[in-house]
Design an enzyme around this catalytic site. Structure first.
Site, PDB file in Angstrom:
ATOM      1  N   TRP A 105     -13.256  -5.382 -36.325  1.00  0.00           N
ATOM      2  CA  TRP A 105     -13.228  -5.114 -34.768  1.00  0.00           C
ATOM      3  C   TRP A 105     -12.831  -6.426 -34.080  1.00  0.00           C
ATOM      4  O   TRP A 105     -12.457  -6.339 -32.728  1.00  0.00           O
ATOM      5  CB  TRP A 105     -14.734  -4.824 -34.706  1.00  0.00           C
ATOM      6  N   HIS A 126     -19.313  -9.231 -40.226  1.00  0.00           N
ATOM      7  CA  HIS A 126     -19.632  -9.896 -38.868  1.00  0.00           C
ATOM      8  C   HIS A 126     -21.290 -10.596 -39.008  1.00  0.00           C
ATOM      9  O   HIS A 126     -22.010  -9.991 -38.986  1.00  0.00           O
ATOM     10  CB  HIS A 126     -19.628  -8.831 -37.939  1.00  0.00           C
ATOM     11  N   SER A 173     -19.533 -14.945 -32.319  1.00  0.00           N
ATOM     12  CA  SER A 173     -19.310 -13.605 -31.564  1.00  0.00           C
ATOM     13  C   SER A 173     -19.317 -13.833 -30.225  1.00  0.00           C
ATOM     14  O   SER A 173     -18.421 -14.631 -29.643  1.00  0.00           O
ATOM     15  CB  SER A 173     -20.282 -12.496 -32.030  1.00  0.00           C
TER      16      SER A 173
HETATM   17  C1  GTR Z   1     -19.989  -6.714 -29.927  1.00  0.00           C
HETATM   18  C2  GTR Z   1     -18.709  -6.947 -28.896  1.00  0.00           C
HETATM   19  C3  GTR Z   1     -18.035  -8.045 -29.627  1.00  0.00           C
HETATM   20  C4  GTR Z   1     -18.976  -9.191 -30.139  1.00  0.00           C
HETATM   21  C5  GTR Z   1     -20.158  -8.666 -30.850  1.00  0.00           C
HETATM   22  C6  GTR Z   1     -21.320  -9.625 -30.783  1.00  0.00           C
HETATM   23  O1  GTR Z   1     -20.537  -5.387 -29.979  1.00  0.00           O
HETATM   24  O2  GTR Z   1     -17.881  -5.697 -28.920  1.00  0.00           O
HETATM   25  O3  GTR Z   1     -16.881  -8.520 -28.510  1.00  0.00           O
HETATM   26  O4  GTR Z   1     -19.175  -9.959 -28.916  1.00  0.00           O
HETATM   27  O5  GTR Z   1     -20.595  -7.714 -29.937  1.00  0.00           O
HETATM   28  O6  GTR Z   1     -21.513 -10.804 -29.874  1.00  0.00           O
HETATM   29  O7  GTR Z   1     -22.146  -9.620 -31.815  1.00  0.00           O
END
Ligand code: GTR
Length: 409
Positions: free
Chosen positions: A340, A390, A249
Site C-alpha cells: 500500500w 507495515h 506512516s
Molecule cells: C493508512 C493510510 C496511509 C498511512 C497509514 C498509517 O490507512 O492510507 O497513508 O498513513 O494509514 O498512518 O498507518
C-alpha cells in the site's frame, strides 16, 4: 473511522508493476522555468525555495502566521528510569495565539552515561504511556482513536493501554547505544479526524473563520509544526545534542515535512511513510493521491485536491520533498508486505533526490536497483526494505541507530 472504505480501497488498488503508468519525473535540479541548477547556492536560493513553497501552498498547506508565545515547563524529572540507566523528563509545551492556547506533553529518556546525547524525536499514535511500561509516564487526556485490540474505547486513554506499543520503540537499544528518545502523542497537536474545530488550527482563526483557507495547513502540516516547536525546547536542553526526527506512516509524512521546513533537525527518518510521504505519486502503485484525499480529507491542504487522479500535472513529486532535507542525513525504510505504501516508489524517490546530495559532496543512493530485502544501503541517504508488514520493528531501530551513530561523532 473510515475503516470500511479504506479496506476496500486497499483491496482494489494497483499492485501490479506492469500497470504503473509511464511517466516523466520533474527533475530536482531543473527549475520550474527550465534552468539547470549546478551548485549549492543556486539550489539553496532558487530551486530549494521554489520547491518548498510549492509543497507549502499546494500540498501540505501553509502555517498561517507566527505564534504570539511559546513556553515550556518541566513537569517531572527522575534519575532512575529503566533500572537507573536513564534520566526521564516530562515537559509541557504551550503554544499561544490570539489569546487561545494548546498544551502538549513530551516524554524524554536520556542515557545517563552521556552529558549530552543525540535523540530521536517521534510522535506516537496512542499516548506517551503506550511506548513504555514506566508507571510514572502520564496518561494523555486528549482524544484518542478507539482501538479494540489495544482496549481503547470512548476515545479515552487509560491505565489499561500503558505499554501496549513498547514493541515499536526500542528504547533500551537507544539508551544502550548512547541515544535518547523524545516522544509526543500526535493527537495533542491535532486530533486525527476530519474536524478543524480542535487542535492547533483554531488558534490562528480570524473572527468567523472555522477552517483553514485553501492553501493553509492540513493535519500533516500541523503535526510537523508541533515537532518544530518541540525542537525549540530540545535545542535549549543542555543534555541534548542532535535531534533526528522520526515518524512511522502518516507520522513519517509529518516527520519528512518537519525535516523539510526546519533545518534544525540534524536528520530525518521516514518509516513506511508511503503516499504523500516518501513514495512517488506518479507511480499510482498502492495508495494514490485521490485515495488519500478521500480517506483522509483533513491531512493535506485543500489545494492538493486538484491533483486527484491528475498526478501528471503536479510540477513536483515526492523525491523533491526528500531533496529538501539535503544535505542532512535521510533514512527511508519500507516493509516487504507494505505494498500500500509502494516500497519501490519510496526507494526510487531516494535515488532521484540524491543529485542534490551530490551538490554537497554527500553520498546518496546511486542505483535504481533496489537492494535485497534486509540488506540496508547506508550512506548520507539510506534505505532498507525489511521482511514483514507495515510496522516499526527492532530491526528498523537497530539500523537507524547504527546509521545515526555515524553522524554524531
Ligand atoms: C493508512 C493510510 C496511509 C498511512 C497509514 C498509517 O490507512 O492510507 O497513508 O498513513 O494509514 O498512518 O498507518
Amino acid at each position: 473511522f473510515f475503516f470500511g472504505s479504506l479496506c476496500q480501497a486497499q483491496s482494489q488498488a494497483n499492485y501490479d508493476e506492469t500497470k504503473v503508468p509511464k511517466f516523466a519525473l520533474p527533475d530536482v535540479l531543473t527549475s520550474f522555468s527550465g534552468n539547470l541548477i549546478t551548485n549549492q547556492t543556486e539550489w539553496e536560493e532558487n530551486r530549494r525555495r521554489e520547491i518548498l513553497q510549492f509543497f507549502e501552498k499546494q500540498v501540505y498547506g501553509k502555517v498561517p502566521d507566527r505564534l504570539d508565545e511559546f513556553g515550556f515547563k518541566l513537569l517531572e524529572e527522575s534519575n532512575d528510569a529503566y533500572g537507573g540507566k536513564a534520566r526521564r523528563k516530562q515537559i509541557a509545551i504551550t503554544l499561544k495565539k490570539n489569546k487561545k492556547s494548546i498544551t502538549y506533553y513530551m516524554l524524554i529518556y536520556l542515557p545517563k552515561g552521556n552529558p549530552t546525547a543525540p535523540v530521536f524525536l517521534g510522535y506516537n499514535f496512542y499516548g506517551n504511556h503506550t511506548v513504555t511500561n514506566d508507571p510514572k509516564v502520564q496518561i494523555t487526556k486528549a482524544w484518542v482513536k478507539n482501538n479494540d485490540a489495544l482496549g481503547i474505547t470512548d476515545n479515552k486513554a487509560s491505565e489499561s493501554s500503558r505499554g501496549v506499543r513498547t514493541h515499536r520503540w526500542a528504547i533500551e537499544k537507544m539508551l544502550d547505544n548512547g541515544f535518547g528518545l523524545a516522544t509526543i502523542y500526535y493527537g495533542e497537536i491535532d486530533p486525527d479526524k476530519n474536524d478543524f474545530s480542535d487542535g492547533v488550527h483554531p488558534l490562528f482563526y480570524r473572527d468567523g473563520q472555522s477552517k483553514p483557507k485553501t492553501n493553509e495547513w492540513g493535519s500533516i502540516s500541523a503535526w510537523a509544526f508541533g515537532l518544530s516547536k518541540a525542537m525549540n525546547y530540545l535545542e535549549s536542553d543542555v543534555n541534548i545534542s542532535k535531534v533526528f526526527v522520526f515518524g512511522h506512516s502518516r507520522l513519517g509524512k509529518a516527520a519528512l515535512w518537519a525535516g523539510a521546513t526546519d533545518k534544525r533537525f540534524a536528520g530525518v527518518i521516514s518509516n513506511n511513510s508511503g503516499c504523500g510521504g516518501a513514495a512517488l505519486s506518479r507511480r499510482k502503485f498502492g495508495e494514490t493521491i485521490e485515495q488519500i484525499n478521500t480517506s483522509f480529507p483533513h491531512w493535506f491542504a485543500d489545494s492538493f485536491l486538484k491533483y486527484n487522479n491528475n498526478e501528471r500535472t503536479l510540477p513536483v513529486d515526492q523525491h523533491q520533498l526528500l531533496a529538501l532535507v539535503a544535505p542532512r542525513p535521510l533514512y527511508v525504510a519500507s516493509a516487504l508486505d507494505d505494498k500500500w505504501a509502494d516500497p519501490r516508489g519510496e526507494f526510487l524517490s531516494t535515488y532521484y533526490a540524491s543529485s542534490v546530495y551530490g551538490l554537497y559532496g554527500k553520498k546518496g543512493i546511486d542505483t535504481k536497483e533496489m537492494p535485497m530485502t534486509n540488506a540496508p544501503i547506508q550512506n548520507t541517504v539510506a534505505y532498507h526494505i525489511r521482511t514483514g508488514k507495515h510496522d516499526v520493528t527492532d530491526y528498523d531501530w537497530e539500523n537507524y541507530i547504527k546509521w545515526a551513530n555515524t553522524f554524531v561523532k
